[in-house]
Scaffold this motif. Structure first.
Motif, PDB file in Angstrom:
ATOM      1  N   GLY A 205      14.599 -19.549 -30.861  1.00  0.00           N
ATOM      2  CA  GLY A 205      15.226 -19.696 -29.530  1.00  0.00           C
ATOM      3  C   GLY A 205      14.355 -20.477 -28.570  1.00  0.00           C
ATOM      4  N   ALA A 206      13.498 -21.352 -29.116  1.00  0.00           N
ATOM      5  CA  ALA A 206      12.541 -22.104 -28.283  1.00  0.00           C
ATOM      6  C   ALA A 206      13.239 -22.982 -27.253  1.00  0.00           C
ATOM      7  CB  ALA A 206      11.641 -22.959 -29.179  1.00  0.00           C
TER       8      ALA A 206
ATOM      9  N   SER B  75      16.443 -19.495 -23.253  1.00  0.00           N
ATOM     10  CA  SER B  75      15.777 -18.824 -22.133  1.00  0.00           C
ATOM     11  C   SER B  75      14.547 -18.032 -22.569  1.00  0.00           C
ATOM     12  CB  SER B  75      16.758 -17.869 -21.452  1.00  0.00           C
ATOM     13  OG  SER B  75      17.877 -18.556 -20.993  1.00  0.00           O
TER      14      SER B  75
ATOM     15  N   GLY C 254      12.916 -17.634 -25.654  1.00  0.00           N
ATOM     16  CA  GLY C 254      11.929 -18.383 -26.437  1.00  0.00           C
ATOM     17  C   GLY C 254      11.328 -19.515 -25.614  1.00  0.00           C
TER      18      GLY C 254
ATOM     19  N   ARG D   1      17.691 -25.706 -34.325  1.00  0.00           N
ATOM     20  CA  ARG D   1      18.516 -26.332 -35.366  1.00  0.00           C
ATOM     21  C   ARG D   1      18.532 -27.836 -35.205  1.00  0.00           C
ATOM     22  NH1 ARG D   1      23.459 -22.613 -33.774  1.00  0.00           N
ATOM     23  NH2 ARG D   1      22.304 -22.922 -31.838  1.00  0.00           N
ATOM     24  N   ASP D   2      18.103 -28.306 -34.025  1.00  0.00           N
ATOM     25  CA  ASP D   2      18.222 -29.736 -33.754  1.00  0.00           C
ATOM     26  C   ASP D   2      16.980 -30.277 -33.042  1.00  0.00           C
ATOM     27  OD1 ASP D   2      18.931 -32.266 -33.086  1.00  0.00           O
ATOM     28  OD2 ASP D   2      20.538 -31.712 -31.700  1.00  0.00           O
TER      29      ASP D   2
ATOM     30  N   ASP E 276      17.533 -22.510 -39.252  1.00  0.00           N
ATOM     31  CA  ASP E 276      18.809 -21.922 -38.827  1.00  0.00           C
ATOM     32  C   ASP E 276      18.784 -20.431 -39.152  1.00  0.00           C
ATOM     33  OD1 ASP E 276      21.546 -21.095 -38.640  1.00  0.00           O
ATOM     34  OD2 ASP E 276      22.146 -23.192 -38.872  1.00  0.00           O
TER      35      ASP E 276
ATOM     36  N   VAL F  91      14.671 -13.766 -31.802  1.00  0.00           N
ATOM     37  CA  VAL F  91      15.800 -13.484 -30.908  1.00  0.00           C
ATOM     38  C   VAL F  91      17.054 -14.058 -31.566  1.00  0.00           C
ATOM     39  CG1 VAL F  91      15.422 -15.598 -29.529  1.00  0.00           C
ATOM     40  CG2 VAL F  91      16.640 -13.677 -28.496  1.00  0.00           C
ATOM     41  N   THR F  92      18.177 -13.411 -31.343  1.00  0.00           N
ATOM     42  CA  THR F  92      19.452 -13.914 -31.845  1.00  0.00           C
ATOM     43  C   THR F  92      20.338 -14.204 -30.639  1.00  0.00           C
ATOM     44  OG1 THR F  92      20.036 -11.580 -32.064  1.00  0.00           O
ATOM     45  CG2 THR F  92      19.461 -12.755 -34.089  1.00  0.00           C
TER      46      THR F  92
ATOM     47  N   PHE G 202      23.881 -13.638 -29.541  1.00  0.00           N
ATOM     48  CA  PHE G 202      25.215 -13.046 -29.703  1.00  0.00           C
ATOM     49  C   PHE G 202      26.299 -13.918 -29.093  1.00  0.00           C
ATOM     50  CE2 PHE G 202      28.707 -10.576 -27.957  1.00  0.00           C
ATOM     51  CZ  PHE G 202      29.094  -9.791 -29.024  1.00  0.00           C
TER      52      PHE G 202
ATOM     53  N   GLU H 224      26.832 -16.909 -28.855  1.00  0.00           N
ATOM     54  CA  GLU H 224      27.299 -18.123 -29.531  1.00  0.00           C
ATOM     55  C   GLU H 224      28.499 -17.819 -30.425  1.00  0.00           C
ATOM     56  OE1 GLU H 224      24.282 -20.962 -30.609  1.00  0.00           O
ATOM     57  OE2 GLU H 224      25.363 -21.390 -32.466  1.00  0.00           O
TER      58      GLU H 224
ATOM     59  N   GLU I 128      25.342 -11.165 -35.823  1.00  0.00           N
ATOM     60  CA  GLU I 128      24.045 -10.973 -35.167  1.00  0.00           C
ATOM     61  C   GLU I 128      23.118 -10.149 -36.071  1.00  0.00           C
ATOM     62  OE1 GLU I 128      23.940  -9.188 -31.129  1.00  0.00           O
ATOM     63  OE2 GLU I 128      22.292 -10.602 -30.842  1.00  0.00           O
TER      64      GLU I 128
ATOM     65  N   LEU J  18      17.811  -4.516 -27.784  1.00  0.00           N
ATOM     66  CA  LEU J  18      18.416  -3.715 -26.707  1.00  0.00           C
ATOM     67  C   LEU J  18      18.712  -2.341 -27.289  1.00  0.00           C
ATOM     68  CD1 LEU J  18      20.739  -6.530 -25.278  1.00  0.00           C
ATOM     69  CD2 LEU J  18      18.901  -5.395 -24.000  1.00  0.00           C
TER      70      LEU J  18
ATOM     71  N   THR K 237      14.940  -5.866 -23.451  1.00  0.00           N
ATOM     72  CA  THR K 237      15.037  -6.761 -22.293  1.00  0.00           C
ATOM     73  C   THR K 237      16.052  -6.237 -21.267  1.00  0.00           C
ATOM     74  OG1 THR K 237      16.732  -8.107 -23.368  1.00  0.00           O
ATOM     75  CG2 THR K 237      14.431  -8.720 -23.764  1.00  0.00           C
TER      76      THR K 237
ATOM     77  N   PHE L 249      19.006  -7.421 -17.851  1.00  0.00           N
ATOM     78  CA  PHE L 249      20.001  -8.394 -17.357  1.00  0.00           C
ATOM     79  C   PHE L 249      19.294  -9.575 -16.688  1.00  0.00           C
ATOM     80  CE2 PHE L 249      22.696  -9.950 -13.918  1.00  0.00           C
ATOM     81  CZ  PHE L 249      23.941 -10.070 -14.526  1.00  0.00           C
ATOM     82  N   TYR L 250      19.599 -10.794 -17.160  1.00  0.00           N
ATOM     83  CA  TYR L 250      18.948 -11.957 -16.535  1.00  0.00           C
ATOM     84  C   TYR L 250      19.612 -12.234 -15.185  1.00  0.00           C
ATOM     85  CZ  TYR L 250      18.333 -13.670 -21.468  1.00  0.00           C
ATOM     86  OH  TYR L 250      18.106 -13.838 -22.801  1.00  0.00           O
TER      87      TYR L 250
HETATM   88  N1  LIG Z   1      22.042 -12.962 -20.516  1.00  0.00           N
HETATM   89  C1  LIG Z   1      21.425 -11.797 -20.348  1.00  0.00           C
HETATM   90  O1  LIG Z   1      21.415 -11.213 -19.270  1.00  0.00           O
HETATM   91  C2  LIG Z   1      20.719 -11.163 -21.511  1.00  0.00           C
HETATM   92  C3  LIG Z   1      19.957 -10.011 -21.271  1.00  0.00           C
HETATM   93  C4  LIG Z   1      19.307  -9.391 -22.334  1.00  0.00           C
HETATM   94  C5  LIG Z   1      19.443  -9.934 -23.604  1.00  0.00           C
HETATM   95  N2  LIG Z   1      20.191 -11.054 -23.799  1.00  0.00           N
HETATM   96  C6  LIG Z   1      20.328 -11.572 -25.159  1.00  0.00           C
HETATM   97  O2  LIG Z   1      19.677 -12.803 -25.263  1.00  0.00           O
HETATM   98  C7  LIG Z   1      20.167 -13.449 -26.430  1.00  0.00           C
HETATM   99  C8  LIG Z   1      20.140 -14.942 -26.230  1.00  0.00           C
HETATM  100  O3  LIG Z   1      18.834 -15.357 -25.914  1.00  0.00           O
HETATM  101  P1  LIG Z   1      18.593 -16.527 -24.864  1.00  0.00           P
HETATM  102  O4  LIG Z   1      19.311 -16.177 -23.599  1.00  0.00           O
HETATM  103  O5  LIG Z   1      17.150 -16.783 -24.814  1.00  0.00           O
HETATM  104  O6  LIG Z   1      19.383 -17.717 -25.555  1.00  0.00           O
HETATM  105  P2  LIG Z   1      19.970 -19.057 -24.927  1.00  0.00           P
HETATM  106  O7  LIG Z   1      19.203 -19.489 -23.734  1.00  0.00           O
HETATM  107  O8  LIG Z   1      21.449 -18.901 -24.819  1.00  0.00           O
HETATM  108  O9  LIG Z   1      19.704 -20.085 -26.112  1.00  0.00           O
HETATM  109  C9  LIG Z   1      20.073 -19.759 -27.431  1.00  0.00           C
HETATM  110  C10 LIG Z   1      18.896 -20.060 -28.343  1.00  0.00           C
HETATM  111  O10 LIG Z   1      19.153 -19.509 -29.624  1.00  0.00           O
HETATM  112  C11 LIG Z   1      18.955 -20.514 -30.601  1.00  0.00           C
HETATM  113  N3  LIG Z   1      19.889 -20.282 -31.687  1.00  0.00           N
HETATM  114  C12 LIG Z   1      21.169 -19.826 -31.579  1.00  0.00           C
HETATM  115  N4  LIG Z   1      21.736 -19.764 -32.793  1.00  0.00           N
HETATM  116  C13 LIG Z   1      20.800 -20.202 -33.678  1.00  0.00           C
HETATM  117  C14 LIG Z   1      20.808 -20.368 -35.080  1.00  0.00           C
HETATM  118  N5  LIG Z   1      21.891 -20.108 -35.818  1.00  0.00           N
HETATM  119  N6  LIG Z   1      19.686 -20.819 -35.662  1.00  0.00           N
HETATM  120  C15 LIG Z   1      18.584 -21.111 -34.930  1.00  0.00           C
HETATM  121  N7  LIG Z   1      18.518 -20.965 -33.592  1.00  0.00           N
HETATM  122  C16 LIG Z   1      19.625 -20.516 -32.981  1.00  0.00           C
HETATM  123  C17 LIG Z   1      19.232 -21.830 -29.901  1.00  0.00           C
HETATM  124  O11 LIG Z   1      18.520 -22.854 -30.560  1.00  0.00           O
HETATM  125  P3  LIG Z   1      19.125 -24.310 -30.916  1.00  0.00           P
HETATM  126  O12 LIG Z   1      20.486 -24.417 -30.284  1.00  0.00           O
HETATM  127  O13 LIG Z   1      18.136 -25.282 -30.336  1.00  0.00           O
HETATM  128  O14 LIG Z   1      19.176 -24.328 -32.394  1.00  0.00           O
HETATM  129  C18 LIG Z   1      18.673 -21.554 -28.502  1.00  0.00           C
HETATM  130  O15 LIG Z   1      17.321 -21.813 -28.439  1.00  0.00           O
HETATM  131  C19 LIG Z   1      21.572 -12.895 -26.662  1.00  0.00           C
HETATM  132  O16 LIG Z   1      21.674 -12.296 -27.934  1.00  0.00           O
HETATM  133  C20 LIG Z   1      21.749 -11.876 -25.551  1.00  0.00           C
HETATM  134  O17 LIG Z   1      22.428 -10.710 -25.973  1.00  0.00           O
HETATM  135  C21 LIG Z   1      20.799 -11.677 -22.778  1.00  0.00           C
END
Ligand SMILES: NC(=O)c1ccc[n+]([C@@H]2O[C@H](COP(=O)([O-])OP(=O)(O)OC[C@H]3O[C@@H](n4cnc5c(N)ncnc54)[C@H](OP(=O)(O)O)[C@@H]3O)[C@@H](O)[C@H]2O)c1
Length: 313
Positions: free
Chosen positions: A10-11, A14, A16, A38-39, A59, A79-80, A82, A84, A91, A115, A161, A163-164
């Protein structure tokens, strides 16, 4: 001694991304950033590479690619995403791939961004909220919690974690201005406090955990930046942005679930957990623990000041 490599899933996102920033900003910290995407050609990946990260393609659906990405690393941030695919099963499968790859490559320290299992807060026959995807209350919480078991036996730290606040601009969750010119914030939170955090601080806390090392292995660390009611958040937003008052419109979770946007039922359940189980949710997270690991931890006001231009108000 060579820097310890942290493979960051997840680099480009947010959590990563915050960890990569923390590693790259601490040149003499003893850690190197291996950014997983992935890209590698996407802008965010290129930006990380230009700042000194090693960018590696992998991936979450392909365990072998994760093994390659983890090989030779000291640790991994897992991190995964969800949101997406909206699937708890997917997940969990991705989390299993992460844990298996960490085991096969013999990592010394793994952080799993997780969580809590919200099903433990209610009896199975509690009717206050629907079951989703057959067996979950809040699928993106419960699936992550179930996936904790995959990491068992590994040198893992479970990072719980919050709520962002960034959801205000990334998830369209900011207050909305009505035709009458009044800002209203419609959320099913009652007067409970929401455990919130600046998304980038999660990665900074993760960096603190890697730096602290073994003392965090086997531990669960719950973090928040500040716990505020929606009313309090609205007042801080309106003051900092110099706009009129923000009226809080505390709807019932059932109404919110019926709003019809993708994931409304899931978000309705999540906010209801935050509302009905305030003590349990806040008790599982600590602002002090977060600040100990990341002394720059932001309050909501500090987060607003930094993100003013992005908040659509
Ligand atoms: N929003 C909130 O308030 C909140 C609060 C607590 C927890 N969360 C959790 O945070 C998680 C998301 O984390 P985030 O917010 O840091 O993500 P994000 O900013 O939405 O970005 C998603 C990241 O996941 C990577 N990714 C997704 N699918 C992938 C795959 N199949 N293979 C490799 N990399 C993959 C993407 O990498 P590439 O696209 O570059 O491959 C990207 O870096 C969710 O599961 C959510 O439940 C969210």
């Amino acid at each position: 001694m060579a820097d310890k490599i942290v493979a960051v899933v997840g680099a480009t996102g947010s959590q990563g991304g915050g960890l990569c920033e923390a590693i790259l900003n601490d040149r003499n910290g003893g850690f190197a950033c291996r950014a997983i995407t992935r890209d590698p050609d996407k802008d965010k990946a290129r930006a990380l590479a230009s700042r000194g990260a090693a960018v590696v393609r992998a991936d979450l659906d392909d365990r072998t690619s994760l093994e390659r990405a983890f090989a030779g690393a000291h640790g991994a941030f897992c991190v995964t995403n969800f949101w997406e695919h909206f699937s708890a099963d997917k997940e969990k499968a991705q989390a299993r791939n992460l844990a298996d790859a960490a085991r096969i490559t013999g990592l010394k320290h793994v952080i799993w961004s997780t969580l809590e299992d919200t099903r433990k807060l209610m009896a199975p026959d509690d009717t206050r909220m629907p079951m989703l995807q057959e067996k979950y209350r809040v699928p993106h919480f419960d699936a992550k919690a179930e996936a904790d078991a995959y990491f068992s036996g590994l040198p893992v730290t479970f990072l719980v974690t919050s709520f962002y606040w960034d959801n205000l601009y990334t998830f369209g969750m900011a207050p909305k201005k009505g035709d009458d010119g009044v800002y209203r914030w419609t959320l099913p939170m009652g007067n409970s406090r929401l455990a919130g955090i600046a998304a980038e601080d999660i990665g900074k806390v993760a960096y603190g955990i890697f730096k602290a090392g073994r003392q965090y292995v086997g531990r669960t660390v719950g973090i928040a930046g500040e716990n505020l009611t929606i009313d309090e958040m609205g007042r801080k937003l309106s003051k900092a942005l110099g706009i009129g008052p923000i009226e809080y419109n505390p709807v019932e979770p059932d109404a919110y679930r019926g709003f019809g946007f993708p994931g409304a039922d899931e978000m309705g359940n999540m906010f209801q957990v935050y509302r009905d189980f305030e003590g349990e949710v806040l008790g599982a997270r600590s602002v002090d623990a977060a600040r100990l690991l990341n002394p720059d931890l932001m309050t909501f006001e500090q987060w607003i000041a930094k993100n003013k231009a992005r908040i659509p108000l």
